[in-house]
Scaffold this active site. Structure first.
Site, PDB file in Angstrom:
ATOM      1  N   GLY A  21      32.483  47.165  44.829  1.00 47.07           N
ATOM      2  CA  GLY A  21      33.112  48.378  45.378  1.00 47.07           C
ATOM      3  C   GLY A  21      34.393  48.520  44.636  1.00 47.07           C
ATOM      4  N   VAL A  25      31.171  43.923  36.101  1.00 45.33           N
ATOM      5  CA  VAL A  25      30.989  42.729  35.278  1.00 45.33           C
ATOM      6  C   VAL A  25      30.102  43.248  34.040  1.00 45.33           C
ATOM      7  CG1 VAL A  25      30.386  40.275  35.155  1.00 45.33           C
ATOM      8  CG2 VAL A  25      31.605  40.996  37.137  1.00 45.33           C
ATOM      9  N   LYS A  40      35.030  40.814  33.192  1.00 48.20           N
ATOM     10  CA  LYS A  40      35.250  41.242  34.797  1.00 48.20           C
ATOM     11  C   LYS A  40      36.362  42.266  34.878  1.00 48.20           C
ATOM     12  CE  LYS A  40      35.715  39.417  39.458  1.00 48.20           C
ATOM     13  NZ  LYS A  40      35.554  38.200  40.021  1.00 48.20           N
ATOM     14  N   ASP A 141      36.948  30.193  50.151  1.00 49.70           N
ATOM     15  CA  ASP A 141      36.026  31.177  50.386  1.00 49.70           C
ATOM     16  C   ASP A 141      34.606  30.682  49.637  1.00 49.70           C
ATOM     17  OD1 ASP A 141      34.680  33.661  51.250  1.00 49.70           O
ATOM     18  OD2 ASP A 141      35.458  34.735  49.494  1.00 49.70           O
TER      19      ASP A 141
END
Length: 599
Positions: A21, A25, A40, A141
């Site tokens: 979103g 990449v 990226k 994460d």
């Protein structure tokens, strides 16, 4: 972005290999060194985005660059360069040939990975985490989408966008200003969910969730309901992995259960300790179990610790699906992870997801904008979690307006945005506007999705709340009465949403002065909630308080005192003695004593 674009006169973008979103990449050629790399790029954001939102995205992107560049280990993705080109931040990384663990499970049709691969991945990730933790970096994460397994078997940790660096990195750690999700619910540690300070042991817990999933095909707490996922992490002992897959070695079972200990002190001391256990188990030695949790008698499972309840912000948290999508949602429920795909957007297959951004499908020219709107929608919800309702309302209005223009008034995503607009209006006390919006959304959803669709029911329920807030209790009563009938018919009398509608019905009866009926309704709902959710679940406690309120209005103060005392005791257990809700319950108890002439 053209395929021949040259960044900083050095990196030539060749092929789009991942899209989300907020970023892309690319496979690119470093023309200075003649090697292929991955670039990226953070896509430009338009004027419709608020400044705080944009600043956090850019800072998070810079954080990933700075943190990853400070790490040099075979188990961490190598960062070569970072900069900006015409205002667009970019990050140059090694080009990896492989799949992330989420993709590997999907390609394997959600069957678990081979045992030898699982053990090898566990050992390699433990080694990489040991290195990053010694450098003072906590990932925060860790999930299957952020762990890559290359074609040669090498395993690498990716995406340090919300990692917490040590003080030497020189960046602010406060990247939650706009409420961007700090972690993924299916893989978050209990202390992370509770908003407590986390250290390297939080990553170990997340790794335990990842290993559980790749070994069994599903994460340890794989429910659709957000509250169930969060409570599972907090105080539900996970089933041993071998109950799902008997061929797993016993040492692996013990290692994973130790990683999933609720209290950080009961997990392995560090990633080095974890790796030693895995090596000993793999080679046939007896692993030193270290400070792992004491088993509950007769179960072999870790004990359930006494911890405070989950914070209020978790109540609005959306569980979504785990990264692998191991448990599809019910057919009638729209998948919140699917985003803007399906028959509403003529989508074509997407490029592989990098794990850093929201995955979207390529499609019509507006696909990029739709993906950006999806991110904005999530950011608006997160702003609400932080109590920043005016900002959240503005974000949702903009998203609703743009979705209306791009998708039309009847599109489910347009209606979802309008629903959030109504919710924020209610939180701002603008109930007349909120009610009008809820009623309109409910009407259109009934036409588009059907009268019995969960989203239609949800809008009707919120309309009932709006009517009550405006003092239109007789109308609210009829809304709840019809909703109870429909929910009972479609989901059963004990379903949580059925009971929520019945609770609204009882409240409306009380506001109309029909306290005998209100008390009877509250008692039935409380009994059903206690049986299905447990005595200390917040919904059960709310129902018990409604019972106490009804008894008080009927002058039955002795019985009301008992009920209020039960509410206070439950809130003391779950929220702590000094929580405002606990203190309010104690105040209710004191009021009963006054009415009974007690001190």
């Amino acid at each position: 972005m053209a395929e021949t674009r040259l960044i900083q006169s050095r990196y030539r973008l060749i092929e789009l290999i991942g899209r989300g979103g907020m970023g892309e990449v690319w496979r690119a050629l470093d023309e200075s060194l003649g090697r292929q790399v991955a670039v990226k790029c953070l896509k430009p954001v338009g004027p419709q985005h608020d400044g705080a939102f944009t600043r956090v995205l850019r800072e998070r992107f810079r954080r990933e660059a700075r943190v990853a560049a400070s790490l040099q280990h075979r188990g961490v993705t190598v960062v070569h360069d970072f900069g900006e080109d015409e205002g667009m931040p970019y990050l140059v990384m090694e080009l990896l040939d492989g799949r992330n663990l989420s993709q590997l499970l999907e390609e394997n049709e959600q069957h678990p990975l081979p045992v030898e691969h699982v053990v090898d991945i566990a050992e390699q990730v433990a080694d990489a985490l040991g290195y990053t933790h010694r450098r003072g970096i906590v990932h925060r994460d860790l999930k299957p989408a952020n762990i890559m397994r290359l074609t040669d078997g090498t395993v690498k940790i990716c995406d340090f966008g919300i990692a917490r660096p040590d003080h030497g990195i020189g960046m602010s750690s406060r990247l939650t200003t706009t409420g961007l999700a700090m972690g993924t619910p299916h893989y978050m540690s209990p202390e992370q969910i509770s908003g407590k300070e986390v250290d390297h042991r939080s990553d170990l817990y997340s790794l335990g969730c990842v290993l559980y999933e790749i070994a069994t095909g599903a994460p340890p707490f794989d429910q659709e309901d957000a509250w169930a996922v969060l409570v599972g992490h907090r105080d539900t002992p996970p089933e041993p992995p071998r109950t799902h897959r008997a061929e797993l070695p016993g040492f692996f079972d013990r290692v994973v259960l130790d990683l999933l200990a609720k209290a950080p002190d009961e997990r392995p001391a560090d990633a080095g300790d974890l790796r030693r256990r895995i090596v000993l188990g793999r080679t046939g030695g007896r692993p030193a179990l270290g400070p792992g949790p004491l088993a509950r008698p007769g179960t072999g499972l870790p004990p359930v610790p006494r911890e405070k309840a989950l914070p209020a912000w978790t109540r609005s948290m959306t569980a979504g699906r785990p990264a692998t999508g191991s448990t599809p949602p019910p057919a009638e429920r729209p998948d919140p992870a699917a985003g803007l795909t399906g028959r509403w957007t003529a989508a074509t297959p997407a490029a592989p997801d990098t794990g850093s951004f929201v995955s979207v499908s390529a499609g019509p020219p507006a696909a990029d904008l739709l993906a950006t709107l999806e991110g904005r929608h999530s950011a608006g919800i997160d702003l609400g979690r932080l109590g920043r309702w005016a900002e959240a309302a503005q974000v949702h209005r903009e998203v609703a307006a743009q979705r209306l223009r791009l998708l039309g008034p009847d599109h489910p995503d347009t209606l979802a945005a309008r629903y959030e607009v109504a919710y924020t209006l209610g939180r701002l006390g603008r109930w007349a506007e909120a009610l009008e919006t809820y009623q309109d959304v409910a009407r259109i959803r009934e036409t588009v999705l059907g009268a019995d669709h969960p989203d239609t029911f949800a809008a009707r329920y919120e309309a009932g709340i709006g009517l009550g807030r405006l003092g239109r209790d007789a109308e609210a009563l009829e809304v709840y009465r019809s909703l109870v009938e429909d929910r009972t018919r479609t989901a059963g009398e004990a379903a949580p949403e059925t009971l929520r509608a019945r609770h609204g019905l009882g409240v409306s009866l009380g506001r109309l002065g029909r306290w005998e009926e209100a008390l009877a309704e509250a008692r039935e709902v409380c009994a059903l909630r206690e049986r299905t959710l447990g005595p200390d679940h917040p919904d059960t406690v709310v129902s018990r308080r409604e019972v106490a309120t009804g008894l008080g209005w009927l002058g039955r103060w002795s019985e009301a005192l008992v009920a209020y005392r039960q509410v206070a005791e439950a809130r003391t257990r779950t929220l702590g003695p000094d929580h405002p809700r606990t203190l309010a319950a104690r105040q209710d108890e004191a009021h009963c004593r006054e009415r009974l002439g007690q001190t």
